[in-house]
Write a protein that holds these residues in place. Structure first.
Motif, PDB file in Angstrom:
ATOM      1  N   MET A   1      36.581  30.276  39.834  1.00  0.00           N
ATOM      2  CA  MET A   1      36.976  31.676  39.921  1.00  0.00           C
ATOM      3  C   MET A   1      37.959  31.976  38.789  1.00  0.00           C
ATOM      4  N   ARG A   2      37.470  32.636  37.782  1.00  0.00           N
ATOM      5  CA  ARG A   2      38.317  32.960  36.632  1.00  0.00           C
ATOM      6  C   ARG A   2      38.442  34.461  36.423  1.00  0.00           C
ATOM      7  N   ARG A   3      37.555  35.238  37.060  1.00  0.00           N
ATOM      8  CA  ARG A   3      37.608  36.699  36.918  1.00  0.00           C
ATOM      9  C   ARG A   3      37.433  37.324  38.310  1.00  0.00           C
ATOM     10  N   ILE A   4      38.536  37.870  38.819  1.00  0.00           N
ATOM     11  CA  ILE A   4      38.557  38.391  40.184  1.00  0.00           C
ATOM     12  C   ILE A   4      38.856  39.881  40.129  1.00  0.00           C
ATOM     13  N   LEU A   5      37.966  40.656  40.686  1.00  0.00           N
ATOM     14  CA  LEU A   5      38.104  42.108  40.727  1.00  0.00           C
ATOM     15  C   LEU A   5      38.547  42.511  42.127  1.00  0.00           C
ATOM     16  N   ILE A   6      39.642  43.280  42.206  1.00  0.00           N
ATOM     17  CA  ILE A   6      40.189  43.703  43.498  1.00  0.00           C
ATOM     18  C   ILE A   6      40.124  45.223  43.579  1.00  0.00           C
ATOM     19  N   VAL A   7      39.424  45.724  44.606  1.00  0.00           N
ATOM     20  CA  VAL A   7      39.261  47.161  44.800  1.00  0.00           C
ATOM     21  C   VAL A   7      39.630  47.525  46.237  1.00  0.00           C
ATOM     22  N   GLY A   8      39.738  48.818  46.485  1.00  0.00           N
ATOM     23  CA  GLY A   8      40.042  49.310  47.822  1.00  0.00           C
ATOM     24  C   GLY A   8      40.797  50.618  47.743  1.00  0.00           C
ATOM     25  N   SER A   9      41.051  51.194  48.867  1.00  0.00           N
ATOM     26  CA  SER A   9      41.761  52.465  48.951  1.00  0.00           C
ATOM     27  C   SER A   9      43.178  52.353  48.407  1.00  0.00           C
ATOM     28  N   ALA A  10      43.731  53.483  48.023  1.00  0.00           N
ATOM     29  CA  ALA A  10      45.160  53.528  47.742  1.00  0.00           C
ATOM     30  C   ALA A  10      45.880  53.102  49.018  1.00  0.00           C
ATOM     31  N   GLY A  11      46.916  52.309  48.873  1.00  0.00           N
ATOM     32  CA  GLY A  11      47.659  51.836  50.030  1.00  0.00           C
ATOM     33  C   GLY A  11      47.032  50.643  50.728  1.00  0.00           C
ATOM     34  N   ALA A  12      45.930  50.135  50.191  1.00  0.00           N
ATOM     35  CA  ALA A  12      45.252  48.999  50.822  1.00  0.00           C
ATOM     36  C   ALA A  12      45.891  47.668  50.453  1.00  0.00           C
ATOM     37  N   GLY A  13      46.733  47.667  49.429  1.00  0.00           N
ATOM     38  CA  GLY A  13      47.399  46.440  49.029  1.00  0.00           C
ATOM     39  C   GLY A  13      46.792  45.766  47.809  1.00  0.00           C
ATOM     40  N   LYS A  14      46.003  46.506  47.032  1.00  0.00           N
ATOM     41  CA  LYS A  14      45.329  45.920  45.863  1.00  0.00           C
ATOM     42  C   LYS A  14      46.312  45.312  44.864  1.00  0.00           C
ATOM     43  N   SER A  15      47.286  46.101  44.461  1.00  0.00           N
ATOM     44  CA  SER A  15      48.209  45.645  43.408  1.00  0.00           C
ATOM     45  C   SER A  15      49.068  44.482  43.875  1.00  0.00           C
ATOM     46  N   THR A  16      49.534  44.550  45.096  1.00  0.00           N
ATOM     47  CA  THR A  16      50.338  43.456  45.650  1.00  0.00           C
ATOM     48  C   THR A  16      49.507  42.182  45.721  1.00  0.00           C
ATOM     49  N   LEU A  17      48.290  42.299  46.215  1.00  0.00           N
ATOM     50  CA  LEU A  17      47.409  41.137  46.300  1.00  0.00           C
ATOM     51  C   LEU A  17      47.080  40.612  44.906  1.00  0.00           C
ATOM     52  N   ALA A  18      46.800  41.509  43.977  1.00  0.00           N
ATOM     53  CA  ALA A  18      46.460  41.089  42.611  1.00  0.00           C
ATOM     54  C   ALA A  18      47.601  40.290  41.985  1.00  0.00           C
ATOM     55  N   ARG A  19      48.832  40.750  42.171  1.00  0.00           N
ATOM     56  CA  ARG A  19      49.983  40.013  41.636  1.00  0.00           C
ATOM     57  C   ARG A  19      50.053  38.602  42.227  1.00  0.00           C
ATOM     58  N   GLU A  20      49.845  38.491  43.526  1.00  0.00           N
ATOM     59  CA  GLU A  20      49.941  37.185  44.181  1.00  0.00           C
ATOM     60  C   GLU A  20      48.791  36.266  43.762  1.00  0.00           C
ATOM     61  N   VAL A  21      47.589  36.806  43.674  1.00  0.00           N
ATOM     62  CA  VAL A  21      46.444  35.986  43.262  1.00  0.00           C
ATOM     63  C   VAL A  21      46.636  35.507  41.828  1.00  0.00           C
ATOM     64  N   ALA A  22      47.064  36.398  40.943  1.00  0.00           N
ATOM     65  CA  ALA A  22      47.291  36.024  39.545  1.00  0.00           C
ATOM     66  C   ALA A  22      48.367  34.943  39.445  1.00  0.00           C
ATOM     67  N   ARG A  23      49.404  35.086  40.241  1.00  0.00           N
ATOM     68  CA  ARG A  23      50.479  34.090  40.238  1.00  0.00           C
ATOM     69  C   ARG A  23      49.964  32.738  40.723  1.00  0.00           C
ATOM     70  N   ARG A  24      49.258  32.744  41.849  1.00  0.00           N
ATOM     71  CA  ARG A  24      48.791  31.479  42.431  1.00  0.00           C
ATOM     72  C   ARG A  24      47.782  30.764  41.548  1.00  0.00           C
ATOM     73  N   LEU A  25      46.910  31.541  40.895  1.00  0.00           N
ATOM     74  CA  LEU A  25      45.852  30.934  40.090  1.00  0.00           C
ATOM     75  C   LEU A  25      46.222  30.858  38.610  1.00  0.00           C
ATOM     76  N   ASP A  26      47.413  31.354  38.279  1.00  0.00           N
ATOM     77  CA  ASP A  26      47.883  31.365  36.893  1.00  0.00           C
ATOM     78  C   ASP A  26      46.861  32.053  35.980  1.00  0.00           C
ATOM     79  N   LEU A  27      46.483  33.271  36.381  1.00  0.00           N
ATOM     80  CA  LEU A  27      45.527  34.075  35.614  1.00  0.00           C
ATOM     81  C   LEU A  27      46.206  35.341  35.104  1.00  0.00           C
ATOM     82  N   PRO A  28      45.724  35.888  33.996  1.00  0.00           N
ATOM     83  CA  PRO A  28      46.265  37.165  33.516  1.00  0.00           C
ATOM     84  C   PRO A  28      46.017  38.274  34.540  1.00  0.00           C
ATOM     85  N   LEU A  29      47.000  39.160  34.669  1.00  0.00           N
ATOM     86  CA  LEU A  29      46.927  40.265  35.625  1.00  0.00           C
ATOM     87  C   LEU A  29      46.699  41.577  34.883  1.00  0.00           C
ATOM     88  N   ILE A  30      45.721  42.332  35.342  1.00  0.00           N
ATOM     89  CA  ILE A  30      45.412  43.629  34.745  1.00  0.00           C
ATOM     90  C   ILE A  30      45.429  44.685  35.846  1.00  0.00           C
TER      91      ILE A  30
END
Length: 170
Positions: A1-30
């Motif tokens: 898993m090197r490219r993970i796309l996170i989608v969902g409603s506003a307020g669903a937690g996308k950005s928070t989850l993206a930050r944590e996933v990027a941190r855990r997997l040491d991947l660039p965050l966009i």
């Protein structure tokens, strides 16, 4: 898993989850919001935004959060995994209101400079209507552009904790 796309409603937690996933997997965050919005909440030129997203998606590794359905074809075809943050819409509404209060005097880290947190009736309607209007478009784009792409659907905090706990570390 090197490219993970996170989608969902506003307020669903996308950005928070993206930050944590990027941190855990040491991947660039966009955060796509940082690329789409200009100061004063002026949207990017669609053609320029699409070209920028194509360049970002072409990268070898990333965690990318944001909906932007007009670019699903570019991102889904490059992703290794789609994560749909899909909590109940009432929870999403509560979260956007809480987020607005929390960032009343500060800039959110996933937004560009000059775009303070804001809420209006149109935005609240978008959040409320997401399950019936936007979520089906996510699945339609998935069927069209990446029918074999694995999907993780997270409906609440327990799902998020369980999924994060199963991730390998960077």
């Amino acid at each position: 898993m090197r490219r993970i796309l996170i989608v969902g409603s506003a307020g669903a937690g996308k950005s928070t989850l993206a930050r944590e996933v990027a941190r855990r997997l040491d991947l660039p965050l966009i955060h796509l919001d940082r690329h789409y919005w200009r100061p004063g909440w002026v949207p990017a030129d669609e053609a320029l935004f699409r070209a920028e997203v194509a360049e970002l998606a072409a990268g070898p590794a990333w965690v990318m959060d944001g909906n932007y359905q007009a670019t699903f074809d570019l991102r889904l075809s490059r992703a290794d995994l789609l994560v749909l943050c899909d909590p109940p819409r009432l929870l999403c509404l509560v979260r956007v209101l809480r987020r607005r209060w929390a960032h009343r005097a500060t800039l959110r880290p996933d937004l560009p400079a000059g775009c303070p947190e804001q809420i209006d009736l149109e935005f609240l309607r978008y959040v409320w209507r997401y399950p019936r209007r936007s979520r089906p478009r996510v699945f339609a784009a998935l069927r069209k552009h990446a029918p074999d792409l694995p999907v993780v659907r997270l409906r609440g905090r327990a799902d998020v904790r369980r999924w994060l706990g199963a991730l390998p570390t960077g």
